[in-house]
Design a protein around this motif. Sequence first.
Motif, PDB file in Angstrom:
ATOM      1  N   MET A 169      31.345 -31.418 -27.611  1.00 60.63           N
ATOM      2  CA  MET A 169      30.143 -31.255 -26.778  1.00 60.63           C
ATOM      3  C   MET A 169      29.271 -32.504 -26.817  1.00 60.63           C
ATOM      4  O   MET A 169      29.205 -33.208 -27.823  1.00 60.63           O
ATOM      5  N   ARG A 170      28.581 -32.748 -25.703  1.00 63.94           N
ATOM      6  CA  ARG A 170      27.580 -33.803 -25.665  1.00 63.94           C
ATOM      7  C   ARG A 170      26.324 -33.346 -26.400  1.00 63.94           C
ATOM      8  O   ARG A 170      26.099 -32.139 -26.596  1.00 63.94           O
ATOM      9  N   VAL A 171      25.471 -34.287 -26.790  1.00 59.43           N
ATOM     10  CA  VAL A 171      24.234 -33.928 -27.469  1.00 59.43           C
ATOM     11  C   VAL A 171      23.420 -32.954 -26.617  1.00 59.43           C
ATOM     12  O   VAL A 171      22.898 -31.954 -27.110  1.00 59.43           O
ATOM     13  N   ILE A 172      23.324 -33.238 -25.335  1.00 55.46           N
ATOM     14  CA  ILE A 172      22.481 -32.410 -24.466  1.00 55.46           C
ATOM     15  C   ILE A 172      23.047 -31.005 -24.313  1.00 55.46           C
ATOM     16  O   ILE A 172      22.297 -30.047 -24.060  1.00 55.46           O
ATOM     17  N   ASP A 173      24.349 -30.831 -24.489  1.00 54.31           N
ATOM     18  CA  ASP A 173      24.941 -29.493 -24.386  1.00 54.31           C
ATOM     19  C   ASP A 173      24.469 -28.587 -25.514  1.00 54.31           C
ATOM     20  O   ASP A 173      24.251 -27.389 -25.315  1.00 54.31           O
ATOM     21  N   PHE A 174      24.333 -29.146 -26.718  1.00 58.71           N
ATOM     22  CA  PHE A 174      23.798 -28.359 -27.835  1.00 58.71           C
ATOM     23  C   PHE A 174      22.371 -27.908 -27.528  1.00 58.71           C
ATOM     24  O   PHE A 174      21.996 -26.757 -27.761  1.00 58.71           O
ATOM     25  N   PHE A 175      21.577 -28.829 -26.985  1.00 57.37           N
ATOM     26  CA  PHE A 175      20.195 -28.495 -26.641  1.00 57.37           C
ATOM     27  C   PHE A 175      20.138 -27.410 -25.574  1.00 57.37           C
ATOM     28  O   PHE A 175      19.377 -26.435 -25.687  1.00 57.37           O
ATOM     29  N   ASP A 176      20.942 -27.565 -24.532  1.00 59.94           N
ATOM     30  CA  ASP A 176      20.913 -26.588 -23.438  1.00 59.94           C
ATOM     31  C   ASP A 176      21.362 -25.206 -23.905  1.00 59.94           C
ATOM     32  O   ASP A 176      20.835 -24.186 -23.441  1.00 59.94           O
ATOM     33  N   GLN A 177      22.324 -25.171 -24.801  1.00 59.99           N
ATOM     34  CA  GLN A 177      22.767 -23.870 -25.316  1.00 59.99           C
ATOM     35  C   GLN A 177      21.641 -23.207 -26.110  1.00 59.99           C
ATOM     36  O   GLN A 177      21.400 -22.007 -25.990  1.00 59.99           O
ATOM     37  N   ALA A 178      20.931 -23.995 -26.921  1.00 55.86           N
ATOM     38  CA  ALA A 178      19.801 -23.454 -27.684  1.00 55.86           C
ATOM     39  C   ALA A 178      18.696 -22.977 -26.743  1.00 55.86           C
ATOM     40  O   ALA A 178      18.071 -21.933 -26.977  1.00 55.86           O
TER      41      ALA A 178
ATOM     42  N   SER B 123      18.088 -58.659 -38.955  1.00 62.33           N
ATOM     43  CA  SER B 123      19.411 -58.898 -39.500  1.00 62.33           C
ATOM     44  C   SER B 123      20.310 -57.673 -39.433  1.00 62.33           C
ATOM     45  O   SER B 123      21.481 -57.749 -39.767  1.00 62.33           O
ATOM     46  N   SER B 124      19.784 -56.537 -39.051  1.00 62.10           N
ATOM     47  CA  SER B 124      20.599 -55.330 -39.020  1.00 62.10           C
ATOM     48  C   SER B 124      21.565 -55.366 -37.846  1.00 62.10           C
ATOM     49  O   SER B 124      21.406 -56.113 -36.889  1.00 62.10           O
ATOM     50  N   LYS B 125      22.595 -54.520 -37.955  1.00 61.28           N
ATOM     51  CA  LYS B 125      23.642 -54.465 -36.939  1.00 61.28           C
ATOM     52  C   LYS B 125      23.532 -53.162 -36.159  1.00 61.28           C
ATOM     53  O   LYS B 125      23.225 -52.120 -36.740  1.00 61.28           O
ATOM     54  N   PRO B 126      23.830 -53.183 -34.848  1.00 60.87           N
ATOM     55  CA  PRO B 126      23.785 -51.944 -34.064  1.00 60.87           C
ATOM     56  C   PRO B 126      25.016 -51.083 -34.347  1.00 60.87           C
ATOM     57  O   PRO B 126      26.146 -51.486 -34.087  1.00 60.87           O
ATOM     58  N   VAL B 127      24.784 -49.895 -34.872  1.00 62.34           N
ATOM     59  CA  VAL B 127      25.864 -48.972 -35.201  1.00 62.34           C
ATOM     60  C   VAL B 127      26.099 -48.034 -34.025  1.00 62.34           C
ATOM     61  O   VAL B 127      25.160 -47.421 -33.514  1.00 62.34           O
ATOM     62  N   MET B 128      27.351 -47.918 -33.611  1.00 61.87           N
ATOM     63  CA  MET B 128      27.693 -47.048 -32.488  1.00 61.87           C
ATOM     64  C   MET B 128      27.862 -45.612 -32.971  1.00 61.87           C
ATOM     65  O   MET B 128      28.695 -45.334 -33.840  1.00 61.87           O
ATOM     66  N   LEU B 129      27.082 -44.712 -32.399  1.00 58.01           N
ATOM     67  CA  LEU B 129      27.242 -43.285 -32.645  1.00 58.01           C
ATOM     68  C   LEU B 129      27.643 -42.632 -31.332  1.00 58.01           C
ATOM     69  O   LEU B 129      27.033 -42.882 -30.292  1.00 58.01           O
ATOM     70  N   THR B 130      28.668 -41.805 -31.381  1.00 56.75           N
ATOM     71  CA  THR B 130      29.187 -41.160 -30.182  1.00 56.75           C
ATOM     72  C   THR B 130      28.823 -39.674 -30.171  1.00 56.75           C
ATOM     73  O   THR B 130      28.322 -39.132 -31.153  1.00 56.75           O
ATOM     74  N   ASN B 131      29.122 -39.035 -29.053  1.00 55.51           N
ATOM     75  CA  ASN B 131      28.953 -37.580 -29.001  1.00 55.51           C
ATOM     76  C   ASN B 131      29.810 -36.893 -30.069  1.00 55.51           C
ATOM     77  O   ASN B 131      29.410 -35.852 -30.614  1.00 55.51           O
TER      78      ASN B 131
END
Length: 525
Positions: free
Chosen positions: A1-10, A180-188
């Motif tokens: 599920m996408r992040v928004i799907d969890f929200f919509d279900q709630a 100096s920090s690195k962009p971390v990729m977070l996925t659905n």
Amino acid sequence: MRVIDFFDQAAHENPDRTLVEEPGTGKAFSFAQGKEITEQVARGLVALGNERGDRVGVYTPNCAEALLTTFSLWRIGGVWVPLNPHNAVDSTAAFAAEVELRTLFVHSVYADRIPALRAQVPSLELVVVIDDPAEEIPDTITLAALVTKGEGIMLEDWNDAHGRLEDLCALAPTGGTTGSSKPVMLTNATWAVMMDLTSRHFPRVEVPRMLVSAPMTHAAGILACLLAGQGATTVVLPGFNAAAVLDAMETEKITHTFMPPTALYDLVAAQRANPRDLSTMELLWLAAAPVATHRLAEAVEVLGPWIGQSFGQAEAPGFITWMTPENLSAAARAGDLDRLASCGRPTWGTQVGIMDDDGNLLSTGETGEIVVRGRLVTPGYHNLPEKTAEVRQHGWHHTGDIGRIDDDGFVYILDRLKDMIISGGFNVYPSEVETAMMQLPGVAQCAVIGVPHDRWGEEVTAVVVPTLDSDRDADALIAACKQAIGSVKSPKQVHFVDELPLTPARKVDKKVIRAQFWQGHPRAI
């Protein structure tokens, strides 16, 4: 599920339940209202050219709108970029430019920073002011005007049969700092794992109520979004004040909250001074920094048996290990300070090992680098394949922390391979601080380390070789460094020395420097 799907279900299951509220302001939105608002804002974003995959920053203090706009950008498949307003604006701009930020949600309290961000972030096209400013801010649009722009726009159904698992949902700076920090990729998919882990390991409550007092740009905001997807009400305070937090816990019937150890210490002192009824509390999630074991035992005694602790990092967010409130409380009652030093057992579906320098997994009780496998681990660093490869050797993700695992499966963090300092829940990169310090008059050489501190966990400390004409004014150096890189990353102490110890390769030997400050401490982090 996408992040928004969890929200919509709630929202579908709890339309009349409060989604987010700010005590004392009269500001409150139900799940049904939140869904409507996020749809309206999403339409406005589409009307002004935003597309799936666009990077959208949220640059705000703690407020209800921060939560609402984050879910709004997820509704169109935007990538959340949390920006820490406590960092220097140049550092924020550097990170925003690195991830090619297209849109920025900003609060008017930071209006004076917008020109610098526009100047330094070439990709930035749209700046949306989320509150109701008293005066018009040039080159911005208000949230209300954005909503008007979106009237009549149809939102695309961009989902697929699997919930777009590989799509990015966030680009998070390592450690919560920029520069100096690195962009971390977070996925659905990463988010779905965090949803799974919190639902499995956190106490189950029929009507959860989450209190946010730590910055929403960090773990507190992530937890608020996770629990909102499980039907929780988020109660937002503008910042941490121990008395105000305790009052809210009592009057708002709070069940869940997050805080770093520094805040916990203040909370314990305030509860001792003026006890509140905290009987509704089910979980205080403690993370982001090492905790003094005697302080942890005291917290259980004073607050209650509902403190849980985890180990995580941006590359494997939040929940590599989990120390349940039951285990933690049992150790506190038994006076087992060794067990209280543990960060818990590996979470469900997460493999944790201890590895030597040659890539060999070590046996129980042996000391080496903590390595991790599982769906929680990020796909990597955005546009940094070589950096990603560095932490993926031997088929594991390398945390950069030294530790051991005992016979019962509990993980202990003992030391750090990296120079990174954890102070008050924030990760600080010494090289960035050293670069800033070396630009200051009176500094010939500089080494920055973390020094043990009972409140902050580690205190950023600069060891400086002064120039011959230096007046050795430590306060002036600290003030100048704060101006350059912000207060979080600047040294809290400056020690002047005649020379820095060197390794045979003529590099600064930080182990020797650290040893002077860490002597007598059970763990060298």
